[in-house]
Design a protein around this motif. Structure first.
Motif, short mmCIF file in Angstrom:
data_model
loop_
_atom_site.label_atom_id
_atom_site.label_comp_id
_atom_site.label_asym_id
_atom_site.label_seq_id
_atom_site.Cartn_x
_atom_site.Cartn_y
_atom_site.Cartn_z
N UNK A 1 -0.01 15.51 6.54
CA UNK A 1 0.65 16.88 5.33
C UNK A 1 0.23 16.14 4.05
N UNK A 2 -0.07 15.18 4.40
CA UNK A 2 -0.21 14.68 2.66
C UNK A 2 -1.96 14.32 2.19
N UNK A 3 -2.51 13.47 3.50
CA UNK A 3 -3.85 14.60 3.64
C UNK A 3 -4.12 15.19 3.01
N UNK B 1 0.74 -1.28 -0.18
CA UNK B 1 0.10 0.13 0.21
C UNK B 1 0.83 1.32 -0.28
N UNK B 2 0.92 1.79 -0.62
CA UNK B 2 1.73 3.64 -0.96
C UNK B 2 -0.05 4.62 -0.66
N UNK C 1 -4.44 5.44 4.30
CA UNK C 1 -4.42 6.23 2.71
C UNK C 1 -3.13 7.26 3.31
N UNK C 2 -2.83 7.20 4.00
CA UNK C 2 -1.82 8.64 3.44
C UNK C 2 -1.26 8.34 4.64
N UNK D 1 2.68 8.44 -2.40
CA UNK D 1 3.19 7.27 -3.17
C UNK D 1 4.66 7.09 -2.24
N UNK D 2 4.61 7.02 -0.56
CA UNK D 2 5.67 6.13 0.20
C UNK D 2 4.95 5.34 0.62
#
Length: 137
Positions: free
Chosen positions: A36-38, A15-16, A31-32, A21-22
């Motif tokens: 910050x990515x969310x 899962x990324x 999911x995140x 994409x980490x």
């Protein structure tokens, strides 16, 4: 006697993060990789809607400022073309008040105008609408 050896094949799906994409570790529904990515992901999804609202609000603020400046300078009447020349956009206003006599006042927050004669507009301030809204909260 026959023995069947069954090998279960578990395919681990890596899962990324939906934003960067980490690789994700932890909960299976994650999911995140970070807040910050969310936020980045959701801001990107809502960018068009947010830009629309931002542009409308900017025009409303511009309209309000124009009316405010005119009234502060002592203008009670102005020609419609003079407002347009200053960047006023008649499409954007916050509310409309119609008097018992049928006169329509267009407001941009507490500053309003009504059409007078020969392209002239009568200007006025009315903060009672703003005060009523504050009381309701």
């Amino acid at each position: 006697m026959f023995y069947f050896l069954t090998l279960s094949k578990h395919f681990a799906v890596e899962r990324v993060c939906l934003d960067c994409g980490a690789r994700l570790l932890g909960r299976s529904d994650k999911k995140f990789c970070s807040d910050q990515c969310r936020n980045n992901y959701n801001n990107r999804l809502n960018r068009d809607q947010n830009n629309y609202v931002r542009n409308v609000h900017a025009q409303l603020r511009r309209n309000r400022k124009i009316l405010s400046d005119l009234l502060e300078d002592g203008h009670e009447r102005i020609h419609r073309d003079a407002l347009i020349a200053q960047g006023y956009n008649f499409t954007f206003f916050t509310h409309l008040v119609e008097t018992q006599e049928g006169i329509r006042w267009f407001y941009c927050f507490e500053y309003g105008f009504r059409e007078s004669d020969k392209g002239y507009l009568e200007l006025r301030t009315n903060s009672s609408y703003v005060e009523i809204m504050a009381e309701e909260e």
